[in-house]
Design an enzyme around this catalytic site. Structure first.
Site, short mmCIF file in Angstrom:
data_model
loop_
_atom_site.label_atom_id
_atom_site.label_comp_id
_atom_site.label_asym_id
_atom_site.label_seq_id
_atom_site.Cartn_x
_atom_site.Cartn_y
_atom_site.Cartn_z
N ARG A 1 0.68 -1.26 -0.29
CA ARG A 1 0.52 0.20 -0.41
C ARG A 1 0.70 1.42 0.38
O ARG A 1 1.70 1.30 0.79
CB ARG A 1 -0.91 -0.02 1.30
CG ARG A 1 -2.42 1.02 1.25
CD ARG A 1 -2.62 1.49 2.46
NE ARG A 1 -3.43 0.17 2.45
CZ ARG A 1 -5.27 0.63 2.63
NH1 ARG A 1 -5.57 1.49 2.37
NH2 ARG A 1 -5.87 -0.56 1.79
N GLY A 2 0.95 1.46 -0.68
CA GLY A 2 1.31 3.76 -1.01
C GLY A 2 0.45 4.20 -1.10
O GLY A 2 -1.11 4.20 -0.01
N ASP B 1 12.32 9.35 -9.18
CA ASP B 1 12.36 8.50 -8.01
C ASP B 1 13.04 7.79 -7.74
O ASP B 1 12.39 6.70 -6.94
CB ASP B 1 10.79 8.52 -7.47
CG ASP B 1 10.93 8.97 -5.93
OD1 ASP B 1 11.43 9.02 -5.35
OD2 ASP B 1 9.31 8.07 -5.29
#
Length: 258
Positions: free
Chosen positions: A18-19, A137
Site C-alpha cells: 500500500r502507498g 524517484d
C-alpha cells in the site's frame, strides 16, 4: 477510454502493498490460472483531489505499460471496475528491496556483491530514457531483487513522459510520499536523499536527474548510507542544494574503478 472488465476474473487473495495513492492486491487471474498483482486507486488518497489522483494513477498505468523491459514490471491489463474505479494488472513481483539488502549487509564486501543490481537498474533506466521516460524517484526502496536474482525498477508514479504521448499531470500534484521521505514543496518531485540539485530546487529535470539518482544509489551501496541525509526532508533538501556530498573515498575504502 479504458474499458470495463469482468470483476469476477480476478479473485483477490490479500493486500500485497500500500502507498499514498493506491494499493496492490495479490490476486488469481481465473481466466489464465496465474497469480498477478492488481493495483487499485485508494478512495481517499493522501494527496490531491480525487480527479487529480485518478489522472496520476491512469498516467502511471499507461507509462508503465509501454515500457517493455525485463527490468520493469509488465502490465497485463487495465480497466475499470463496474463502480468506475480504475485498476491495472501487473506481473506479481516478489522479493526484497535493494534498500533492505544494503541495510542487511554489514561489510563493504557484502555490499559490493549487490553491484550487479545497480548495473541492472542503469540498464532498465537507460531503456526508459530511450523511450522518453524519466523515472524521477529512483532509490534503493524502489528496486526489487527477486529470488532468482532478477532486478526490477518499480513505482513509476512520478515518471515524466517527455514525448507527451501520455497526458502529463501538473507538477504541483506530483508529490512523493512515504515515511520520512515526503517532499516539502509541491514543486519538488521525488525523494530528497537521492535528488539532483536541480530537482531539489524544483526545476524541470531531464534524464540527468535519473543518472544522478543512480549515482546516489551506488554511493549508498558503497558507503552504507545515502550521500545526503538529515532528520527532515527539508534539511536533506538543503544539504543537496548546498553542495556535493562527502567524497566517497573519505567515507569508505572502495575500489578505484568505482
Amino acid at each position: 477510454d479504458i474499458h470495463t472488465d469482468d470483476p469476477e476474473r480476478y479473485e483477490q487473495v490479500c493486500e500485497h502493498a500500500r502507498g499514498g495513492l493506491g494499493r496492490v492486491v495479490r490476486a488469481v487471474d481465473k481466466r489464465l490460472g496465474r497469480t498477478v498483482a492488481v493495483k487499485e486507486l485508494l478512495p481517499r488518497a493522501a494527496n490531491g483531489s480525487t480527479a487529480a489522483n485518478e489522472a496520476r494513477f491512469l498516467r502511471e498505468a499507461l507509462i508503465t505499460a509501454r515500457l517493455e523491459h525485463p527490468g520493469i514490471v509488465p502490465v497485463h491489463e487495465a480497466g475499470r471496475w463496474p463502480s468506475g474505479d480504475p485498476y491495472y494488472v501487473m506481473k506479481l513481483v516478489e522479493g526484497r528491496t535493494l534498500k533492505e539488502l544494503i541495510n542487511g549487509s554489514s561489510t563493504l564486501r557484502d555490499r559490493l556483491a549487490l553491484l550487479p543490481h545497480v548495473i541492472a537498474v542503469a540498464d532498465a533506466v537507460g531503456y526508459a530514457h530511450s523511450q522518453g521516460v524519466i523515472h524521477r524517484d529512483l532509490k534503493p526502496s524502489n528496486v526489487i531483487v527477486g529470488e532468482f536474482g532478477e532486478t526490477i525498477v518499480v513505482d513509476w508514479g512520478l515518471a515524466r513522459d517527455t514525448r507527451r504521448d501520455v497526458p502529463d499531470v501538473p507538477e504541483e500534484l506530483m508529490i512523493a510520499t512515504g515515511s520520512g521521505v515526503s517532499t516539502v514543496s509541491g514543486k519538488v518531485v521525488g525523494t530528497p536523499a537521492y535528488m539532483s540539485p536541480e530537482q531539489a530546487r524544483g526545476e524541470l529535470v531531464d534524464e540527468r536527474a535519473d543518472v544522478y539518482a543512480i549515482g546516489a544509489v551506488l554511493y549508498e551501496l558503497l558507503a552504507g548510507a545515502p550521500p545526503h541525509h538529515d532528520d527532515t526532508p527539508q534539511a536533506t533538501l538543503e544539504r543537496v542544494i548546498a553542495g556535493p556530498p562527502r567524497p566517497i573515498c573519505n567515507v569508505a575504502h572502495v575500489p578505484g574503478e568505482l
